[in-house]
Scaffold this active site. Structure first.
Site, PDB file in Angstrom:
ATOM      1  N   HIS A 179      20.756   6.467   1.935  1.00 31.83           N
ATOM      2  CA  HIS A 179      19.427   6.292   1.341  1.00 31.83           C
ATOM      3  C   HIS A 179      18.508   7.466   1.650  1.00 31.83           C
ATOM      4  O   HIS A 179      18.758   8.238   2.577  1.00 31.83           O
ATOM      5  CB  HIS A 179      18.779   5.005   1.859  1.00 31.83           C
ATOM      6  N   LYS A 183      13.189   5.424   4.001  1.00 32.54           N
ATOM      7  CA  LYS A 183      13.528   3.997   4.115  1.00 32.54           C
ATOM      8  C   LYS A 183      13.312   3.525   5.553  1.00 32.54           C
ATOM      9  O   LYS A 183      13.755   4.182   6.491  1.00 32.54           O
ATOM     10  CB  LYS A 183      14.988   3.781   3.695  1.00 32.54           C
TER      11      LYS A 183
HETATM   12  N1  LIG Z   1      16.215  -5.082  -4.272  1.00 32.72           N
HETATM   13  C1  LIG Z   1      16.210  -3.839  -4.770  1.00 32.72           C
HETATM   14  O1  LIG Z   1      16.852  -3.538  -5.794  1.00 32.72           O
HETATM   15  C2  LIG Z   1      15.412  -2.806  -4.081  1.00 32.72           C
HETATM   16  C3  LIG Z   1      14.765  -3.115  -2.920  1.00 32.72           C
HETATM   17  N2  LIG Z   1      13.987  -2.200  -2.298  1.00 32.72           N
HETATM   18  C4  LIG Z   1      13.259  -2.660  -1.134  1.00 32.72           C
HETATM   19  O2  LIG Z   1      11.894  -2.823  -1.513  1.00 32.72           O
HETATM   20  C5  LIG Z   1      11.049  -2.616  -0.377  1.00 32.72           C
HETATM   21  C6  LIG Z   1       9.986  -1.579  -0.736  1.00 32.72           C
HETATM   22  O3  LIG Z   1      10.609  -0.328  -0.963  1.00 32.72           O
HETATM   23  P1  LIG Z   1       9.753   0.936  -1.417  1.00 32.72           P
HETATM   24  O4  LIG Z   1       9.009   0.630  -2.665  1.00 32.72           O
HETATM   25  O5  LIG Z   1      10.677   2.089  -1.382  1.00 32.72           O
HETATM   26  O6  LIG Z   1       8.719   1.037  -0.190  1.00 32.72           O
HETATM   27  P2  LIG Z   1       7.255   1.680  -0.183  1.00 32.72           P
HETATM   28  O7  LIG Z   1       6.888   1.847   1.248  1.00 32.72           O
HETATM   29  O8  LIG Z   1       7.190   2.856  -1.099  1.00 32.72           O
HETATM   30  O9  LIG Z   1       6.350   0.542  -0.847  1.00 32.72           O
HETATM   31  C7  LIG Z   1       5.969  -0.636  -0.209  1.00 32.72           C
HETATM   32  C8  LIG Z   1       4.516  -0.869  -0.563  1.00 32.72           C
HETATM   33  O10 LIG Z   1       4.154  -2.171  -0.117  1.00 32.72           O
HETATM   34  C9  LIG Z   1       2.925  -2.067   0.575  1.00 32.72           C
HETATM   35  N3  LIG Z   1       2.786  -3.213   1.450  1.00 32.72           N
HETATM   36  C10 LIG Z   1       3.195  -3.378   2.727  1.00 32.72           C
HETATM   37  N4  LIG Z   1       2.858  -4.600   3.176  1.00 32.72           N
HETATM   38  C11 LIG Z   1       2.209  -5.222   2.153  1.00 32.72           C
HETATM   39  C12 LIG Z   1       1.616  -6.503   1.993  1.00 32.72           C
HETATM   40  N5  LIG Z   1       1.595  -7.400   3.003  1.00 32.72           N
HETATM   41  N6  LIG Z   1       1.033  -6.811   0.810  1.00 32.72           N
HETATM   42  C13 LIG Z   1       1.028  -5.928  -0.210  1.00 32.72           C
HETATM   43  N7  LIG Z   1       1.567  -4.680  -0.125  1.00 32.72           N
HETATM   44  C14 LIG Z   1       2.165  -4.350   1.057  1.00 32.72           C
HETATM   45  C15 LIG Z   1       3.018  -0.726   1.279  1.00 32.72           C
HETATM   46  O11 LIG Z   1       1.760  -0.271   1.716  1.00 32.72           O
HETATM   47  P3  LIG Z   1       1.692   0.740   2.997  1.00 32.72           P
HETATM   48  O12 LIG Z   1       2.478   1.946   2.581  1.00 32.72           O
HETATM   49  O13 LIG Z   1       0.240   0.979   3.179  1.00 32.72           O
HETATM   50  O14 LIG Z   1       2.340   0.003   4.126  1.00 32.72           O
HETATM   51  C16 LIG Z   1       3.575   0.119   0.141  1.00 32.72           C
HETATM   52  O15 LIG Z   1       2.564   0.555  -0.770  1.00 32.72           O
HETATM   53  C17 LIG Z   1      11.981  -2.209   0.758  1.00 32.72           C
HETATM   54  O16 LIG Z   1      12.287  -3.329   1.540  1.00 32.72           O
HETATM   55  C18 LIG Z   1      13.226  -1.721   0.040  1.00 32.72           C
HETATM   56  O17 LIG Z   1      14.392  -1.838   0.825  1.00 32.72           O
HETATM   57  C19 LIG Z   1      13.854  -0.931  -2.776  1.00 32.72           C
HETATM   58  C20 LIG Z   1      14.519  -0.544  -3.902  1.00 32.72           C
HETATM   59  C21 LIG Z   1      15.345  -1.460  -4.660  1.00 32.72           C
HETATM   60  O1  LIG Z   2      14.819   1.072   0.298  1.00 37.49           O
HETATM   61  C1  LIG Z   2      15.457   1.330  -0.746  1.00 37.49           C
HETATM   62  O2  LIG Z   2      15.303   2.369  -1.379  1.00 37.49           O
HETATM   63  C2  LIG Z   2      16.433   0.335  -1.219  1.00 37.49           C
HETATM   64  N1  LIG Z   2      16.479  -0.822  -0.635  1.00 37.49           N
HETATM   65  C3  LIG Z   2      17.350  -1.892  -0.952  1.00 37.49           C
HETATM   66  C4  LIG Z   2      18.295  -2.171   0.198  1.00 37.49           C
HETATM   67  O3  LIG Z   2      17.848  -2.140   1.356  1.00 37.49           O
HETATM   68  O4  LIG Z   2      19.468  -2.450  -0.047  1.00 37.49           O
HETATM   69  C5  LIG Z   2      18.042  -1.713  -2.287  1.00 37.49           C
HETATM   70  C6  LIG Z   2      18.435  -0.299  -2.594  1.00 37.49           C
HETATM   71  O5  LIG Z   2      19.491   0.036  -1.757  1.00 37.49           O
HETATM   72  C7  LIG Z   2      17.256   0.655  -2.409  1.00 37.49           C
END
Ligand SMILES: NC(=O)C1=CN([C@@H]2O[C@H](COP(=O)(O)OP(=O)(O)OC[C@H]3O[C@@H](n4cnc5c(N)ncnc54)[C@H](OP(=O)(O)O)[C@@H]3O)[C@@H](O)[C@H]2O)C=CC1
Ligand SMILES: O=C(O)C1=N[C@H](C(=O)O)C[C@H](O)C1
Length: 251
Positions: free
Chosen positions: A137, A141
């Site tokens: 990743h 992350k």
């Molecule tokens: N299931 C899937 O297909 C995928 C899952 N993911 C998962 O999604 C999650 C987010 O990933 P990603 O977008 O890269 O992370 P980011 O850090 O880019 O985005 C997360 C956002 O959520 C905000 N946040 C944190 N806590 C809260 C809250 N309580 N309420 C509202 N907003 C909040 C953060 O703010 P701040 O930065 O200020 O903390 C940030 O803006 C991870 O757990 C990742 O593993 C990612 C890609 C695909």
């Molecule tokens: O943090 C990410 O980017 C992603 N998070 C998810 C995970 O923890 O598996 C899904 C994907 O791999 C991207």
């Protein structure tokens, strides 16, 4: 009450993050749904109350509070945030007992290829004595191993147990701490964090005179959007906890 022609009202949690921003764009570009609330840290959750479906891409430490908010308010919920172990899933199941009409989908990965590769790994698992996972990743992350790798490991472990397979062979007796990766349900998971990557996984199987490698690459976060939109559409009218996008794909 929404008529069949009205767009699905979607609230996005984590809306200013990498995934949340992509979800806002994808939902607004879809003809049958619209973003009615885009909430991030510091924004009041009350903005989400007009939504029919909440989509959460926040942080493993924040997601449970958000799911609780959705369940308590009778709002369907699609969760992409990682970090869901069996204890967290049991907590959500407990909340849903008091709100049996609400549906929550927790999907470790929304990319169609990733969903397929997890299913392929589950199918292959009974046939190989060795199985290990490498997940790769981007360097921003926060959690390791990835949610996808942990889920894949659990699927492989269950398929191995069902087939009567014991532990994978491993003669290691001398080890630098961490060299053999993390153990998730007795399956080794190795986590790479590297600038330039998005989300990638290899599942390696080994047996007599052969290996099988199942690899999936998300090269852009738009790879997750068809799965997210499918989930938003499909969670309407569903009740209870669903784990994995495959549950909505008839796999
Ligand atoms: N299931 C899937 O297909 C995928 C899952 N993911 C998962 O999604 C999650 C987010 O990933 P990603 O977008 O890269 O992370 P980011 O850090 O880019 O985005 C997360 C956002 O959520 C905000 N946040 C944190 N806590 C809260 C809250 N309580 N309420 C509202 N907003 C909040 C953060 O703010 P701040 O930065 O200020 O903390 C940030 O803006 C991870 O757990 C990742 O593993 C990612 C890609 C695909
Ligand atoms: O943090 C990410 O980017 C992603 N998070 C998810 C995970 O923890 O598996 C899904 C994907 O791999 C991207």
């Amino acid at each position: 009450m929404r008529s069949a022609d009205d767009p699905i009202r979607v609230g996005v949690l984590g809306a200013r993050g990498r995934m949340g921003a992509e979800v806002c764009r994808a939902v607004d570009a879809a003809p049958d749904m619209k973003v009615v609330a885009a909430v991030d840290v510091g924004d009041p959750k009350s903005e989400l109350l007009s939504a029919e479906v909440l989509v959460d891409f926040t942080h493993p430490d924040a997601v449970l509070d958000n799911v609780r908010f959705a369940v308590d308010n009778g709002i369907q919920c699609v969760v992409g945030t990682s970090g869901f172990d069996s204890a967290k899933l049991a907590t959500v199941t407990g909340w849903l007992e008091h709100k049996p009409e609400v549906g929550v989908l927790v999907a470790p990965n929304f990319a169609i290829g990733a969903v397929l590769s997890m299913r392929f790994a589950e199918l292959a698992a009974p046939y190989y004595e060795s199985a290990e996972i490498i997940e790769l990743h981007h360097a921003r992350k926060v959690d390791a191993p990835s949610g996808t790798a942990s889920h894949t490991a659990r699927l492989i472990a269950a398929a191995r147990a069902q087939a009567g397979l014991g532990k994978a062979p491993d003669a290691t007796t001398v080890e630098v701490d961490g060299a053999r990766g993390a153990l998730v349900d007795d399956v080794r998971v190795h986590s790479i964090r590297l600038s330039g990557l998005v989300a990638h996984q290899e599942v390696l199987f080994g047996g007599s005179g052969e290996t099988l490698t199942i690899r999936h690459d998300s090269l852009d976060r738009n790879s997750f959007m068809p799965g997210v939109l499918l989930a938003v559409r499909s969670i309407l009218g569903r009740a209870g906890l669903l784990v994995g996008l495959d549950k909505l794909m008839d796999l």
